[in-house]
Design a protein around this motif. Structure first.
Motif, PDB file in Angstrom:
ATOM      1  N   UNK A 132       1.052  -0.972   0.015  1.00  0.00           N
ATOM      2  CA  UNK A 132       0.356  -1.125  -1.740  1.00  0.00           C
ATOM      3  C   UNK A 132       0.010  -2.627  -1.541  1.00  0.00           C
ATOM      4  N   UNK A 133       0.444  -3.361  -0.312  1.00  0.00           N
ATOM      5  CA  UNK A 133       0.206  -4.776  -1.057  1.00  0.00           C
ATOM      6  C   UNK A 133      -1.196  -5.213  -0.063  1.00  0.00           C
ATOM      7  N   UNK A 134      -1.535  -4.864   1.114  1.00  0.00           N
ATOM      8  CA  UNK A 134      -1.891  -5.140   1.919  1.00  0.00           C
ATOM      9  C   UNK A 134      -3.484  -4.216   1.398  1.00  0.00           C
ATOM     10  N   UNK A 135      -3.558  -2.758   1.287  1.00  0.00           N
ATOM     11  CA  UNK A 135      -4.734  -2.674   0.237  1.00  0.00           C
ATOM     12  C   UNK A 135      -5.441  -3.656  -0.319  1.00  0.00           C
ATOM     13  N   UNK A 136      -3.891  -4.152  -1.351  1.00  0.00           N
ATOM     14  CA  UNK A 136      -4.272  -4.797  -2.297  1.00  0.00           C
ATOM     15  C   UNK A 136      -5.510  -5.916  -2.155  1.00  0.00           C
ATOM     16  N   UNK A 137      -4.982  -6.714  -1.504  1.00  0.00           N
ATOM     17  CA  UNK A 137      -5.476  -7.801  -0.727  1.00  0.00           C
ATOM     18  C   UNK A 137      -5.572  -8.222   0.756  1.00  0.00           C
ATOM     19  N   UNK A 138      -6.089  -6.935   1.251  1.00  0.00           N
ATOM     20  CA  UNK A 138      -6.496  -7.252   1.981  1.00  0.00           C
ATOM     21  C   UNK A 138      -7.960  -5.673   2.430  1.00  0.00           C
ATOM     22  N   UNK A 139      -8.735  -6.066   2.213  1.00  0.00           N
ATOM     23  CA  UNK A 139      -9.400  -4.810   2.103  1.00  0.00           C
ATOM     24  C   UNK A 139     -10.050  -5.215   3.411  1.00  0.00           C
ATOM     25  N   UNK A 140     -10.237  -5.568   4.156  1.00  0.00           N
ATOM     26  CA  UNK A 140     -11.181  -5.925   5.922  1.00  0.00           C
ATOM     27  C   UNK A 140     -10.460  -4.315   6.641  1.00  0.00           C
ATOM     28  N   UNK A 141      -8.839  -3.975   6.345  1.00  0.00           N
ATOM     29  CA  UNK A 141      -7.852  -3.600   7.129  1.00  0.00           C
ATOM     30  C   UNK A 141      -7.837  -1.753   6.169  1.00  0.00           C
ATOM     31  N   UNK A 142      -8.278  -1.268   7.184  1.00  0.00           N
ATOM     32  CA  UNK A 142      -8.129   0.453   7.251  1.00  0.00           C
ATOM     33  C   UNK A 142      -7.040   0.864   7.450  1.00  0.00           C
ATOM     34  N   UNK A 143      -6.059   1.302   6.731  1.00  0.00           N
ATOM     35  CA  UNK A 143      -4.652   2.652   7.083  1.00  0.00           C
ATOM     36  C   UNK A 143      -5.081   3.381   8.648  1.00  0.00           C
ATOM     37  N   UNK A 144      -4.132   2.855   9.496  1.00  0.00           N
ATOM     38  CA  UNK A 144      -4.493   3.769  10.521  1.00  0.00           C
ATOM     39  C   UNK A 144      -3.156   5.102  10.449  1.00  0.00           C
ATOM     40  N   UNK A 145      -1.674   4.527   9.855  1.00  0.00           N
ATOM     41  CA  UNK A 145      -1.170   5.703   9.702  1.00  0.00           C
ATOM     42  C   UNK A 145      -0.652   6.847   8.514  1.00  0.00           C
ATOM     43  N   UNK A 146      -0.218   7.652   8.160  1.00  0.00           N
ATOM     44  CA  UNK A 146       0.114   8.194   7.681  1.00  0.00           C
ATOM     45  C   UNK A 146       0.059   8.282   6.339  1.00  0.00           C
ATOM     46  N   UNK A 147      -0.031   8.631   4.932  1.00  0.00           N
ATOM     47  CA  UNK A 147       0.311   7.732   3.550  1.00  0.00           C
ATOM     48  C   UNK A 147       1.091   8.207   3.414  1.00  0.00           C
ATOM     49  N   UNK A 148       1.551   9.513   3.715  1.00  0.00           N
ATOM     50  CA  UNK A 148       2.733   9.982   3.350  1.00  0.00           C
ATOM     51  C   UNK A 148       4.272   9.634   3.662  1.00  0.00           C
ATOM     52  N   UNK A 149       5.086   8.720   3.368  1.00  0.00           N
ATOM     53  CA  UNK A 149       5.598   8.126   3.791  1.00  0.00           C
ATOM     54  C   UNK A 149       6.879   8.647   4.683  1.00  0.00           C
ATOM     55  N   UNK A 150       7.135   9.822   3.966  1.00  0.00           N
ATOM     56  CA  UNK A 150       7.660  11.453   4.830  1.00  0.00           C
ATOM     57  C   UNK A 150       7.810  11.234   6.193  1.00  0.00           C
ATOM     58  N   UNK A 151       5.686  11.029   6.482  1.00  0.00           N
ATOM     59  CA  UNK A 151       5.466  11.936   7.991  1.00  0.00           C
ATOM     60  C   UNK A 151       5.144  10.366   8.982  1.00  0.00           C
ATOM     61  N   UNK A 152       5.843   9.406   7.612  1.00  0.00           N
ATOM     62  CA  UNK A 152       5.410   8.228   9.247  1.00  0.00           C
ATOM     63  C   UNK A 152       6.829   7.672   9.496  1.00  0.00           C
ATOM     64  N   UNK A 153       7.226   7.034  10.504  1.00  0.00           N
ATOM     65  CA  UNK A 153       8.731   6.760  11.005  1.00  0.00           C
ATOM     66  C   UNK A 153       8.902   4.978  10.479  1.00  0.00           C
ATOM     67  N   UNK A 154       9.361   4.343  11.068  1.00  0.00           N
ATOM     68  CA  UNK A 154       9.674   2.707  10.278  1.00  0.00           C
ATOM     69  C   UNK A 154       8.079   1.948  10.937  1.00  0.00           C
ATOM     70  N   UNK A 155       6.432   2.167  10.873  1.00  0.00           N
ATOM     71  CA  UNK A 155       6.259   1.135  11.077  1.00  0.00           C
ATOM     72  C   UNK A 155       4.912   1.426   9.855  1.00  0.00           C
TER      73      UNK A 155
END
Length: 406
Positions: free
Chosen positions: A311-334
């Protein structure tokens, strides 16, 4: 006055941060690569060196139970990954353990030739599988598909499905129970690499009916650089397989010094040579921090930290693109973000005291270890990252020069 994020007020793990030695001014977001030093470990290692080794000498194998340390450490890890006592042993490296369990698994399916994996698997697992099939010379095939294609690729030709549960690059999580069930329905065996799972997310090897598993001790388990790895063998398989590396520690009577090899009963038959006692002692002591911790609490806080970070990165760092799954249940601890100048940006971030890491070609990785991270750490880290991106302070020669380790 110290700033505190509201989510930290009711954090049941907050007190655990004091159990770690974190340099002042550092926000450490790289526990998925190398864990932080637990504060009590240096004293424990000093005791092993000065007293156990220094005073007891060779007697320490018995008087300090050095000989049983691989199994005792394995049982402590087993509690974190849903493995019964006597099914996990701490030994060797992850790569060596992949070789051992894959060879053992293939021996149980001699009429099948396909090793199924995916292109999100950690490369060393694929390298080992490729080398092993060539060494065996029996016509085995290493079939590598996209992660989302694994389930459809499971058929009656597959001997072994070998997967990393949490993708090292993006943090995507495979459904261990479902894929293991599919593999078993097709008559195949399942090997799981838990290098980015153990100590970070809830794992239930026994519940998922996994056949074999491996993992490392130096990431979320905080065992120290190059700490011993671990391997798991389901009870049903333990006396049916033999390690391809038939060393004396896997012998049923190593100190009988017989010339013929007879494997010991149980998971210890997968051990090989003399245990690395100093390294094992570090890992065993590091696991103390988990003794009064519920993995469900770790997982809940991990998700909270990672959701805040995104949430913080997408609000403050628009230069970056999320590479991880958005669903937290589909992500590990990174969480990983893509940025064309990701390497330089990460070096600039590290120079400012926020430590993550980089994976080619453009992935900035951030690991979340709930035992020593707060929500305020996340807010502060993103503020520094945003400043680096906005000012383009990453655009300096010293940040673009690639080091040997990224």
């Amino acid at each position: 006055m110290t700033v505190q994020h509201p989510s930290d007020l009711n954090d049941v793990l907050a007190a655990k941060k004091a159990a770690f030695q974190i340099p002042e001014g550092v926000i450490y977001l790289d526990g998925n690569s190398l864990g932080v030093l637990p504060a009590h470990v240096p004293d424990r290692i000093a005791e092993v060196v000065r007293h156990e080794w220094g005073t007891s000498l060779i007697r320490a194998w018995n008087t300090h139970s050095w000989i049983d340390l691989p199994g005792r450490t394995g049982d402590r890890i087993g509690r974190l990954i849903g493995a019964p006592a006597g099914t996990v042993v701490a030994c060797d490296s992850t790569s060596v353990n992949v070789f051992k369990v894959l060879s053992a698994a293939l021996s149980l399916r001699p009429d099948r030739k396909v090793i199924l994996s995916d292109n999100g698997n950690f490369p060393t697992d694929l390298y080992v599988a490729s080398g092993l099939k060539e060494l065996l010379g029996r016509g085995h095939e290493l079939k590598v598909v996209a992660p989302e294609e694994v389930e459809d690729a499971i058929d009656d030709q597959v001997a072994v499905m070998m997967l990393t549960q949490v993708d090292y690059r993006t943090g995507r999580v495979h459904n261990m129970a479902e894929l293991t069930r599919k593999a078993h329905e097709a008559g195949a065996l399942a090997i799981w690499d838990l290098a980015h799972s153990a100590g970070a997310i809830e794992v239930d090897l026994a519940g998922a009916k996994a056949d074999f598993a491996v993992g490392c001790g130096y990431k979320y388990l905080n065992g120290g650089p190059g700490a011993p790895a671990f391997l798991y063998v389901a009870e049903a398989h333990q006396d049916k397989v033999t390690s391809p590396l038939t060393g004396w520690m896997g012998h049923e009577a190593p100190f009988a010094f017989d010339l013929d090899y007879r494997p010991v009963h149980g998971v210890n038959r997968m051990t090989v040579g003399t245990p690395a006692i100093l390294a094992l002692s570090s890992l065993h002591a590091a696991l103390d921090v988990f003794e009064d911790v519920d993995m469900a609490d770790i997982r809940r806080k991990s998700i909270s930290l990672s959701e805040l970070f995104i949430s913080e990165v997408e609000a403050k760092c628009p230069q970056l693109t999320l590479a991880s799954p958005r669903d937290p249940n589909q992500r590990g601890s990174q969480v990983s973000f893509r940025f064309e100048e990701g390497y330089a940006a990460m070096q600039a971030l590290i120079a400012r005291g926020v430590i993550g890491d980089f994976r080619a070609p453009d992935v900035m990785r951030f690991g979340f270890t709930p035992l020593y991270l707060s929500h305020q750490d996340i807010v502060d880290a993103v503020a520094i990252l945003a400043d680096i991106l906005e000012t383009e302070s990453w655009n300096r020669p010293e940040f673009k020069t690639r080091a040997k380790v990224t």
